[in-house]
Design an enzyme around this catalytic site. Structure first.
Site, short mmCIF file in Angstrom:
data_model
loop_
_atom_site.label_atom_id
_atom_site.label_comp_id
_atom_site.label_asym_id
_atom_site.label_seq_id
_atom_site.Cartn_x
_atom_site.Cartn_y
_atom_site.Cartn_z
N GLY A 171 0.79 -1.22 0.00
CA GLY A 171 0.00 0.00 0.00
C GLY A 171 0.82 1.26 0.00
O GLY A 171 0.43 2.26 -0.60
N LYS A 202 2.80 1.32 -4.00
CA LYS A 202 1.92 0.52 -4.84
C LYS A 202 2.57 0.09 -6.15
O LYS A 202 2.29 -0.99 -6.68
CB LYS A 202 0.63 1.29 -5.16
CG LYS A 202 -0.35 1.39 -4.01
CD LYS A 202 -1.56 2.21 -4.40
CE LYS A 202 -2.62 2.21 -3.33
NZ LYS A 202 -3.28 0.89 -3.18
N ALA A 235 -0.89 -3.34 -4.13
CA ALA A 235 -1.32 -4.48 -4.94
C ALA A 235 -1.25 -4.17 -6.43
O ALA A 235 -1.44 -3.03 -6.86
CB ALA A 235 -2.74 -4.87 -4.57
N ASN A 277 -9.07 4.27 3.75
CA ASN A 277 -8.84 4.37 2.30
C ASN A 277 -9.89 3.56 1.55
O ASN A 277 -10.39 2.56 2.04
CB ASN A 277 -7.42 3.90 1.94
CG ASN A 277 -7.36 2.43 1.60
OD1 ASN A 277 -7.68 2.00 0.49
ND2 ASN A 277 -6.96 1.61 2.59
N PHE A 320 -7.60 -0.69 -5.55
CA PHE A 320 -6.53 -1.30 -6.36
C PHE A 320 -6.09 -0.39 -7.51
O PHE A 320 -5.91 -0.84 -8.64
CB PHE A 320 -6.96 -2.66 -6.91
CG PHE A 320 -6.92 -3.80 -5.92
CD1 PHE A 320 -6.34 -3.65 -4.67
CD2 PHE A 320 -7.46 -5.03 -6.25
CE1 PHE A 320 -6.29 -4.71 -3.76
CE2 PHE A 320 -7.42 -6.11 -5.35
CZ PHE A 320 -6.85 -5.93 -4.11
N SER A 362 -9.25 -7.10 0.45
CA SER A 362 -9.50 -5.66 0.36
C SER A 362 -11.00 -5.41 0.35
O SER A 362 -11.74 -6.05 -0.40
CB SER A 362 -8.88 -5.09 -0.92
OG SER A 362 -9.32 -3.75 -1.12
N ASN A 409 -12.37 -2.74 -0.79
CA ASN A 409 -12.64 -1.66 -1.73
C ASN A 409 -12.87 -2.11 -3.17
O ASN A 409 -13.03 -1.28 -4.06
CB ASN A 409 -11.50 -0.64 -1.69
CG ASN A 409 -11.35 -0.05 -0.30
OD1 ASN A 409 -12.32 0.33 0.33
ND2 ASN A 409 -10.12 -0.01 0.20
N THR A 410 -12.87 -3.41 -3.41
CA THR A 410 -13.27 -3.97 -4.71
C THR A 410 -14.49 -4.82 -4.46
O THR A 410 -14.45 -5.79 -3.69
CB THR A 410 -12.13 -4.82 -5.33
OG1 THR A 410 -11.01 -3.97 -5.59
CG2 THR A 410 -12.58 -5.46 -6.62
N LYS A 457 -3.57 -13.12 2.34
CA LYS A 457 -3.94 -12.01 3.22
C LYS A 457 -5.44 -12.02 3.46
O LYS A 457 -6.23 -12.01 2.51
CB LYS A 457 -3.52 -10.67 2.62
CG LYS A 457 -3.65 -9.49 3.59
CD LYS A 457 -2.94 -8.26 3.05
CE LYS A 457 -2.87 -7.16 4.11
NZ LYS A 457 -2.08 -6.01 3.63
N ASN A 516 -5.92 -7.55 6.84
CA ASN A 516 -6.12 -6.35 6.03
C ASN A 516 -6.90 -5.32 6.85
O ASN A 516 -7.06 -5.47 8.06
CB ASN A 516 -6.89 -6.73 4.75
CG ASN A 516 -6.54 -5.84 3.57
OD1 ASN A 516 -6.38 -4.63 3.71
ND2 ASN A 516 -6.42 -6.44 2.39
N GLY A 555 -4.60 1.27 11.07
CA GLY A 555 -3.97 2.03 12.13
C GLY A 555 -4.32 1.52 13.51
O GLY A 555 -4.80 0.40 13.69
N TYR A 570 2.36 0.09 8.16
CA TYR A 570 2.34 1.17 7.18
C TYR A 570 1.71 2.42 7.78
O TYR A 570 2.34 3.47 7.86
CB TYR A 570 1.62 0.74 5.89
CG TYR A 570 1.29 1.87 4.94
CD1 TYR A 570 2.06 3.03 4.90
CD2 TYR A 570 0.21 1.79 4.08
CE1 TYR A 570 1.76 4.07 4.04
CE2 TYR A 570 -0.10 2.83 3.21
CZ TYR A 570 0.68 3.97 3.21
OH TYR A 570 0.37 4.99 2.35
N THR A 571 0.47 2.33 8.28
CA THR A 571 -0.24 3.52 8.74
C THR A 571 0.51 4.26 9.83
O THR A 571 0.51 5.50 9.86
CB THR A 571 -1.65 3.13 9.25
OG1 THR A 571 -2.38 2.53 8.17
CG2 THR A 571 -2.41 4.35 9.74
#
Length: 346
Positions: free
Chosen positions: A62, A65, A85, A110, A114, A172, A174-175, A210, A239, A260, A310-311
């Site tokens: 992430g 990317k 991804a 977020n 993707f 994810s 978001n898809t 994941k 995730n 986070g 990451y966050t």
């Protein structure tokens, strides 16, 4: 955190989150960020699914990317990097704005969807990857694909020769309908397809899965069963979450995946459950809310062989990696663990 790092973070936060993200990658490539190089010790070294890692703290997918900052990130202290991804074809992702900071919660939401430059661009950059760093790729599926399960294998076939590991991302949020692939029958078919491609590579690599944090105990048990049956090399838990419990940030109601600090307890509970379900037979990578050495240590004691973050870097800067590793080593020493492996599941 040094005054220099703090000033850099303040500058980045003057911009909208997605622009700030891009600026942080440019700053890394321009040499404007102090990087410690490899951080390791006999106590921190760990083996993950046959991969020799200098330390157990990796960069989660992430941040980079499209693998545009592999050089500086390989010198940032991480034990391993995961980029992506990546999908077979380039895709723009969801409409902007799609990234939101929640500073009161030390969190981010977020709904990128993707967004990436596609596997051809990724393969070209991986061909020039820095040596001596363990680098993996997060595999994704195109939103409009007629066969999403096949997309994962397609990306692996193209990019696999340049990788040390790959992660199948069916978690994810978001898809649309992507998480449906976590179901037992669909997941087994998908993983067997990916593993078949892996076995055909000139240099077979570990394949990780994941998963989402928003799973029931029965679903976690099913995933553990499938992972054991197909011979997956590791599970990344977890995730982002769709949960919005106890958030204070102004953007708490935005749709998308939450990452986070608020994710730490939920993701660690899933990790611990997976460790129990698998009997420690499958390596686990703990992700979700890691922002300190104590939190990395908690993930390891819950069953993680390695962790990713990451966050936390959004709020603590890249120098946080060095701090986490120093504190993690001190905790391992305090409790009498000569290696990370001794503490896994303790």
């Amino acid at each position: 955190m040094s005054w220099y790092d703090e000033a850099g973070l303040r500058l980045i936060r003057m911009f909208d989150p997605e622009t700030g993200h891009g600026l942080s990658l440019r700053a890394l490539n321009a040499g404007l960020v102090r990087l410690p190089g490899q951080i390791t010790s006999p106590r921190l070294r760990v083996q993950l699914a046959g991969l020799d890692l200098p330390n157990p703290v990796g960069l989660a997918a992430g941040m980079d990317k499209n693998a545009v900052a592999l050089g500086p990130l390989s010198r940032a202290g991480f034990g391993f990097l995961e980029v992506g991804a990546t999908t077979p074809r380039p895709q723009p992702g969801n409409p902007k704005p799609r990234l939101f900071r929640l500073p009161e919660d030390h969190a981010v939401i977020n709904r990128f969807g993707f967004n990436n430059e596609g596997m051809a661009a990724m393969a070209a950059r991986l061909e020039k990857r820095p040596q001596g760093t363990v680098i993996g790729l997060n595999l994704g599926a195109n939103k409009d694909s007629a066969d999403r399960a096949a997309d994962f294998a397609t990306v692996l076939e193209t990019c696999g020769p340049m990788l040390d590991f790959a992660t199948v991302n069916v978690s994810s949020p978001n898809t649309e309908n992507l998480r449906d692939l976590q179901g037992k029958a669909a997941l087994e078919a998908l993983l067997r397809g990916v593993l078949g491609v892996r076995d055909g590579l000139a240099r077979p690599i570990p394949i990780f899965l994941k998963i989402a944090p928003d799973l029931t105990e029965a679903e976690i048990a099913d995933i553990a069963t499938v992972a054991g049956q197909v011979g997956i090399d590791g599970i990344v838990a977890t995730n982002t979450t769709l949960s919005r419990e106890r958030l204070r940030g102004a953007h708490a109601a935005e749709t998308g995946g939450l990452s986070g600090a608020p994710l730490f307890e939920k993701s660690t509970a899933v990790l611990g459950r997976l460790h129990a379900e698998t009997g420690g037979a499958i390596p686990l990578i703990g992700v979700g809310g890691v922002g300190s050495g104590a939190q990395a240590y908690a993930k390891i004691r819950a069953g993680a062989t390695a962790v990713q973050l990451y966050t936390a870097l959004v709020y603590g800067g890249i120098g946080l990696v060095e701090t986490i590793l120093r504190d993690l080593e001190a905790l391992l020493k305090r409790d009498g663990f000569a290696t990370v492996a001794e503490a896994v599941g303790a």
